[in-house]
Scaffold this motif. Structure first.
Motif, short mmCIF file in Angstrom:
data_model
loop_
_atom_site.label_atom_id
_atom_site.label_comp_id
_atom_site.label_asym_id
_atom_site.label_seq_id
_atom_site.Cartn_x
_atom_site.Cartn_y
_atom_site.Cartn_z
N GLN A 1 75.37 -73.35 -24.76
CA GLN A 1 75.43 -72.20 -24.38
C GLN A 1 75.14 -71.16 -25.46
N ALA A 2 73.68 -70.21 -25.04
CA ALA A 2 73.36 -69.39 -25.93
C ALA A 2 74.46 -68.26 -26.28
N PRO A 3 74.60 -67.77 -27.42
CA PRO A 3 75.14 -66.51 -27.54
C PRO A 3 74.82 -65.32 -27.12
N ALA A 4 75.70 -64.34 -26.65
CA ALA A 4 75.03 -63.23 -26.06
C ALA A 4 74.33 -62.37 -26.98
N GLU A 5 74.21 -62.65 -28.18
CA GLU A 5 73.51 -61.75 -29.18
C GLU A 5 72.01 -62.69 -29.08
N ASP A 6 71.86 -63.62 -28.68
CA ASP A 6 70.66 -64.17 -28.72
C ASP A 6 69.93 -63.69 -27.39
#
Length: 316
Positions: A43-48
């Motif tokens: 799961q990519a972080p929101a900041e990505d």
């Protein structure tokens, strides 16, 4: 020298992180399985900036089945050198890796169906880490060169050129590397930018002009700072980094591309790890064919770095 930190991206089915370090966070999922079934969904972080694209990528069970058993069970260990925007950066939380390289690393891990563990490592320690097996893949804007291919195998994933960061308004009248003769330049030690600076130095002296005063630094941030503080007239770096730096008005700098310097950047792997090399190549090809690769580059404003298809050891 930078302090190495381990950044777990997703630890589904894994209690510890790569290299024996303790995880900062962990997913209390079931124990890892040795089966060929995809073991995790990164799961990519929101900041990505490419999070929405990455988190929609479906794992390919066939690719997962081709991976070495230890990677299927323990995940993919990736090393990068954070502090090289927009390619590799530390997020606002002080730990999360963001930038194009972490985005593409997450996309590959998600396609392969395995957890991903990203370790921040000083540039000169990265290839040795691949050779010894400390890391599985190196994604850190590394140019695929003949010299490096004597130690690692590359799956080429981007095409990029060099650039220069100069003072705003270009008070020194720098347009090409030939204008650097007799001037002070800053570079990251032991990289392609250093090679270009040394080549320019030799050319200046060959033409009867004074060579370059080359300042070498372990990290890109320190090298870039030398132009801002006036110690160097130019910083030679990758153009994407130069453009990112110059886009910040506080730096009072400009970016110049260096024509004719375009080269392939590669994902470095240990040469004897044939199964992983082929799986990474095919996962990247699948991401390119699906359009997800292009969308990830576009999210970071780096569409110009795109390649049409991955190549193994395609650098000059």
């Amino acid at each position: 020298m930078k302090i190495r930190i381990v950044i777990p991206v997703l630890l589904a089915g894994l209690a510890g992180t790569a290299c024996g370090a303790q995880p900062l966070t962990a997913d209390p999922a079931a124990p890892a399985s040795q089966s060929a079934r995809p073991a995790a969904q990164v799961q990519a972080p929101a900041e990505d900036k490419a999070a929405a694209v990455i988190n929609a990528i479906a794992a390919d069970p066939a690719l997962n089945a081709r991976l070495p058993a230890d990677i299927r069970s323990e995940g993919l260990k990736m090393t990068t050198s954070l502090g090289y925007p927009p390619m590799n950066m530390i997020g606002s939380d002080g730990t999360t890796a963001i930038g194009l390289d972490p985005s593409l690393g997450r996309a590959l891990a998600r396609k392969l169906g395995v957890p991903l563990h990203i370790t921040d490592e000083e540039f000169n320690s990265q290839i040795p880490g691949i050779i010894t097996g400390r890391y599985d893949i190196l994604m850190s804007s590394v140019t695929d060169t003949a010299e490096r291919r004597t130690k690692v195998t590359f799956v080429d994933y981007l095409n990029a050129g060099a650039g220069m960061v100069i003072a705003k308004g270009n008070p020194d009248g720098i347009k090409t590397p030939a204008d650097l003769c007799g001037r002070t330049v800053s570079v990251v030690d032991n990289g392609s930018s250093l090679a270009l600076a040394e080549e320019t130095h030799a050319t200046c002296e060959k033409n009867g002009e004074k060579g370059l005063d080359i300042l070498k630094f372990a990290g890109d941030q320190e090298a870039l700072l030398q132009v801002t503080n006036g110690r160097a007239q130019a910083n030679i770096t990758d153009y994407v980094v130069a453009a990112y730096k110059a886009a910040d008005p506080k730096t009072e700098t400009e970016a110049l591309p260096i024509d004719g310097t375009e080269a392939l950047w590669g994902i470095a792997l240990r040469p004897d790890n044939k199964a992983l090399i082929d799986a990474v190549h095919d996962a990247l090809a699948a991401l390119i064919d699906s359009g997800e690769y292009g969308k990830i580059l576009a999210a970071w404003g780096l569409e110009e770095l795109a390649i049409e298809a991955p190549v193994i050891n395609g650098g000059e």
